[in-house]
Design an enzyme around this catalytic site. Structure first.
Site, short mmCIF file in Angstrom:
data_model
loop_
_atom_site.label_atom_id
_atom_site.label_comp_id
_atom_site.label_asym_id
_atom_site.label_seq_id
_atom_site.Cartn_x
_atom_site.Cartn_y
_atom_site.Cartn_z
N ASP A 44 0.81 -1.18 -0.01
CA ASP A 44 0.02 0.01 0.02
C ASP A 44 0.78 0.99 -0.20
OD1 ASP A 44 -3.21 0.37 0.84
OD2 ASP A 44 -1.80 2.32 1.22
N ILE A 45 0.51 2.19 -0.58
CA ILE A 45 1.33 3.54 -0.74
C ILE A 45 1.27 4.27 0.33
CG2 ILE A 45 -0.67 4.78 -1.85
CD1 ILE A 45 1.41 5.96 -4.07
N SER B 145 -12.00 3.49 -1.13
CA SER B 145 -11.74 4.74 -2.16
C SER B 145 -11.40 4.23 -3.57
CB SER B 145 -10.75 5.52 -1.37
OG SER B 145 -9.63 4.82 -0.98
N HIS C 237 -10.12 -5.03 -3.66
CA HIS C 237 -8.99 -5.35 -2.95
C HIS C 237 -9.14 -5.62 -1.49
CE1 HIS C 237 -9.76 -1.16 -2.62
NE2 HIS C 237 -9.25 -1.06 -1.51
N HIS D 31 -7.16 -5.73 2.14
CA HIS D 31 -6.09 -5.19 2.77
C HIS D 31 -5.57 -6.44 3.89
CE1 HIS D 31 -7.04 -0.77 2.34
NE2 HIS D 31 -8.31 -1.17 1.95
#
Ligand code: 5GP
Ligand code: ZN
Length: 114
Positions: free
Chosen positions: A30-31, A95, A100, A102
């Site tokens: 994750d960014i 968002s 996806h 997490h």
């Protein structure tokens, strides 16, 4: 989907740190990590939310917990624990509208989440 962030990452059009690449699923870092380990496990097929899944997706979606286990074990999270979570819909905090999962771990995780 041409304008989808995770489809673009899958196609290599936007860079990401890939940590797993399978036939139907890939995973990236994750960014904006919310824990020492924060990975995103992403089906390659575009679906906006969990609500769009059909029976055709059962096997692919069913593979994700064992992919998560492998990624967690590689990082020692089988010992400390990890969380696998999906936000489904804007009201649940989604968002990016491409499904996806997490994978979070490496710190104590509270329940319930906010
Ligand atoms: P959501 O809020 O939809 O459940 O999660 C979207 C996740 O995607 C967020 O944790 C966010 O930090 C991550 N994200 C957003 N843009 C990018 C990006 O360009 N690259 C990567 N690797 N992660 C992203
Ligand atoms: Zn997509």
């Amino acid at each position: 989907m041409d304008d989808c962030l995770f489809c673009k990452i899958n196609k290599g059009e936007i860079p990401a740190k890939k940590v797993y690449d399978g036939d139907e699923v890939f995973a990236i870092e994750d960014i904006n990590p919310q824990a020492p380990t924060h990975l995103l496990i992403i089906p390659k097929k575009h679906h906006a939310t969990l609500l769009d899944l059909t029976k055709e997706d059962h096997a692919m979606i069913g593979s994700i917990p064992t992919i998560a286990n492998d990624l967690a074990r590689e990082r020692g999270l089988d010992q400390s624990g990890y969380r696998l979570v999906v936000n489904c819909g804007a009201g649940a905090g989604q968002s990016v509208f491409h499904i996806h999962f997490h994978l979070l771990g490496g710190r104590p995780l509270q329940w319930p989440p906010g």
